[in-house]
Design a protein around this motif. Structure first.
Motif, PDB file in Angstrom:
ATOM      1  N   LEU A   2       0.812  -1.213   0.000  1.00 20.25           N
ATOM      2  CA  LEU A   2       0.000   0.000   0.000  1.00 20.25           C
ATOM      3  C   LEU A   2       0.846   1.263   0.000  1.00 20.25           C
ATOM      4  O   LEU A   2       0.361   2.340  -0.378  1.00 20.25           O
ATOM      5  N   ASP A   3       2.114   1.159   0.398  1.00 19.21           N
ATOM      6  CA  ASP A   3       2.996   2.330   0.424  1.00 19.21           C
ATOM      7  C   ASP A   3       3.573   2.634  -0.954  1.00 19.21           C
ATOM      8  O   ASP A   3       3.593   3.792  -1.386  1.00 19.21           O
ATOM      9  N   THR A   4       4.028   1.602  -1.651  1.00 19.62           N
ATOM     10  CA  THR A   4       4.675   1.816  -2.954  1.00 19.62           C
ATOM     11  C   THR A   4       3.703   1.735  -4.114  1.00 19.62           C
ATOM     12  O   THR A   4       4.031   2.127  -5.234  1.00 19.62           O
ATOM     13  N   GLY A   5       2.488   1.185  -3.874  1.00 21.00           N
ATOM     14  CA  GLY A   5       1.511   1.057  -4.943  1.00 21.00           C
ATOM     15  C   GLY A   5       1.827  -0.053  -5.926  1.00 21.00           C
ATOM     16  O   GLY A   5       1.389   0.003  -7.075  1.00 21.00           O
ATOM     17  N   THR A   6       2.559  -1.082  -5.465  1.00 18.20           N
ATOM     18  CA  THR A   6       2.966  -2.188  -6.345  1.00 18.20           C
ATOM     19  C   THR A   6       2.432  -3.509  -5.819  1.00 18.20           C
ATOM     20  O   THR A   6       2.036  -3.629  -4.652  1.00 18.20           O
ATOM     21  N   VAL A   7       2.439  -4.507  -6.694  1.00 16.63           N
ATOM     22  CA  VAL A   7       2.019  -5.865  -6.336  1.00 16.63           C
ATOM     23  C   VAL A   7       3.131  -6.832  -6.708  1.00 16.63           C
ATOM     24  O   VAL A   7       3.615  -6.825  -7.842  1.00 16.63           O
ATOM     25  N   THR A   8       3.528  -7.670  -5.762  1.00 18.79           N
ATOM     26  CA  THR A   8       4.473  -8.752  -6.026  1.00 18.79           C
ATOM     27  C   THR A   8       3.681 -10.024  -6.288  1.00 18.79           C
ATOM     28  O   THR A   8       2.819 -10.395  -5.482  1.00 18.79           O
ATOM     29  N   GLU A   9       3.969 -10.691  -7.409  1.00 14.64           N
ATOM     30  CA  GLU A   9       3.238 -11.889  -7.807  1.00 14.64           C
ATOM     31  C   GLU A   9       4.184 -13.083  -7.788  1.00 14.64           C
ATOM     32  O   GLU A   9       5.230 -13.045  -8.415  1.00 14.64           O
ATOM     33  N   ALA A  10       3.804 -14.148  -7.090  1.00 11.25           N
ATOM     34  CA  ALA A  10       4.675 -15.314  -6.964  1.00 11.25           C
ATOM     35  C   ALA A  10       3.854 -16.591  -7.000  1.00 11.25           C
ATOM     36  O   ALA A  10       2.878 -16.728  -6.249  1.00 11.25           O
ATOM     37  N   GLN A  11       4.259 -17.531  -7.861  1.00 15.33           N
ATOM     38  CA  GLN A  11       3.601 -18.833  -7.879  1.00 15.33           C
ATOM     39  C   GLN A  11       4.121 -19.670  -6.722  1.00 15.33           C
ATOM     40  O   GLN A  11       5.324 -19.782  -6.511  1.00 15.33           O
ATOM     41  N   ILE A  12       3.200 -20.284  -5.971  1.00 14.02           N
ATOM     42  CA  ILE A  12       3.572 -21.088  -4.812  1.00 14.02           C
ATOM     43  C   ILE A  12       3.846 -22.529  -5.198  1.00 14.02           C
ATOM     44  O   ILE A  12       4.757 -23.171  -4.670  1.00 14.02           O
ATOM     45  N   ASP A  13       3.058 -23.070  -6.121  1.00 15.23           N
ATOM     46  CA  ASP A  13       3.168 -24.488  -6.448  1.00 15.23           C
ATOM     47  C   ASP A  13       2.719 -24.714  -7.881  1.00 15.23           C
ATOM     48  O   ASP A  13       1.979 -23.906  -8.455  1.00 15.23           O
ATOM     49  N   ASP A  14       3.162 -25.837  -8.458  1.00 17.05           N
ATOM     50  CA  ASP A  14       2.797 -26.173  -9.832  1.00 17.05           C
ATOM     51  C   ASP A  14       1.623 -27.136  -9.896  1.00 17.05           C
ATOM     52  O   ASP A  14       1.157 -27.465 -10.978  1.00 17.05           O
ATOM     53  N   ARG A  15       1.140 -27.611  -8.741  1.00 12.89           N
ATOM     54  CA  ARG A  15       0.003 -28.520  -8.747  1.00 12.89           C
ATOM     55  C   ARG A  15      -1.275 -27.753  -9.116  1.00 12.89           C
ATOM     56  O   ARG A  15      -1.558 -26.719  -8.524  1.00 12.89           O
ATOM     57  N   PRO A  16      -2.073 -28.269 -10.054  1.00 13.63           N
ATOM     58  CA  PRO A  16      -3.328 -27.590 -10.385  1.00 13.63           C
ATOM     59  C   PRO A  16      -4.342 -27.761  -9.253  1.00 13.63           C
ATOM     60  O   PRO A  16      -4.561 -28.873  -8.763  1.00 13.63           O
TER      61      PRO A  16
END
Length: 251
Positions: free
Chosen positions: A108-122
């Motif tokens: 909320l301070d920088t106005g950015t979103v970090t996106e990270a995949q946790i797992d490859d299982r569907p």
């Protein structure tokens, strides 16, 4: 098309993702299609706010049917979602894409979103202990997906996943060959029991016998066979899902 949204102690987060209304498709009966060029964003609003208070945060184009949970960490909002690259990419019955567990962290301070995949299982239809909705839940329970690349129908998988959302580790409960699952719902052992102290309940359907069952799994012995199985007199359609309500809460 907004299928679901997220809630934390002090905020709601709307997912403005590019499955878009398309008048040209009205004759098909499903006037929506994926439009990557429309972009994607997350809208954060205080729970007591209005439209004027929404802040928008850009993310990579994708689609999410079901989030798992969201919580606040200082001036960060952390979301766990079943993210898929797109939905209905070619037609209203295109189910070739499946979701996987991702973590979005909104600063909320920088106005950015970090996106990270946790797992490859569907997996999709994620749930947490309902007492932890909007809080920092450690455990999430998802239904496995199968049939990736099969555009004709969504294929429910033969496993349930239990994730430690802190470490990203996953434990599998195998339902059996030819058995499809449903949304896993957590039922606490008591009102004051620990977060993972209780049972995970799910509907299943055996494709070989055409029988549906309700299974009850010990959440702390998740890979073990169910502690109880309820054989249902009728088949329950795929996709049926809801919430566990203790009988003491009923009037």
């Amino acid at each position: 098309m907004m299928h679901d949204f997220n809630v934390t102690r002090n905020h709601v987060v709307f997912m403005d993702l590019p499955v878009c209304f398309n008048l040209d498709l009205l004759g098909s009966g499903f006037p929506f299609s994926f439009n990557r060029d429309a972009g994607a964003r997350l809208g954060v609003m205080p729970r007591n706010g209005t439209n004027a208070d929404v802040r928008w945060f850009e993310i990579d184009p994708c689609y999410v049917f079901h989030p798992v949970n969201a919580h606040e960490d200082g001036n960060m909002i952390v979301l766990h979602v079943s993210r898929q690259d797109e939905a209905f990419g070619t037609s209203n019955d295109d189910y070739a894409e499946v979701g996987r567990l991702w973590k979005w962290t909104i600063d909320l301070d920088t106005g950015t979103v970090t996106e990270a995949q946790i797992d490859d299982r569907p997996g999709d239809f994620g749930r947490v202990d309902d007492r932890m909705i909007g809080l920092d839940a450690r455990y999430g329970y998802l239904m496995a997906l199968a049939g990736e690349g099969n555009s004709e129908e969504p294929v429910y998988g033969s496993a349930l996943w239990k994730y430690d959302l802190t470490t990203g580790t996953c434990t599998e409960h195998h339902l059996g060959d030819g058995v499809r699952g449903a949304e896993p719902v957590f039922a606490a052992a008591s009102a004051d029991s620990g977060e993972d102290e209780g049972w995970v309940i799910s509907l299943t359907h055996d494709t070989s016998s055409d029988q549906s069952r309700l299974i009850i799994v010990d959440a702390q012995d998740f890979s073990a066979p169910p502690v109880a199985t309820v054989h249902l007199p009728r088949r329950v359609p795929y996709g049926a899902h809801g919430s566990w309500v203790p009988d003491t809460a009923m009037v």
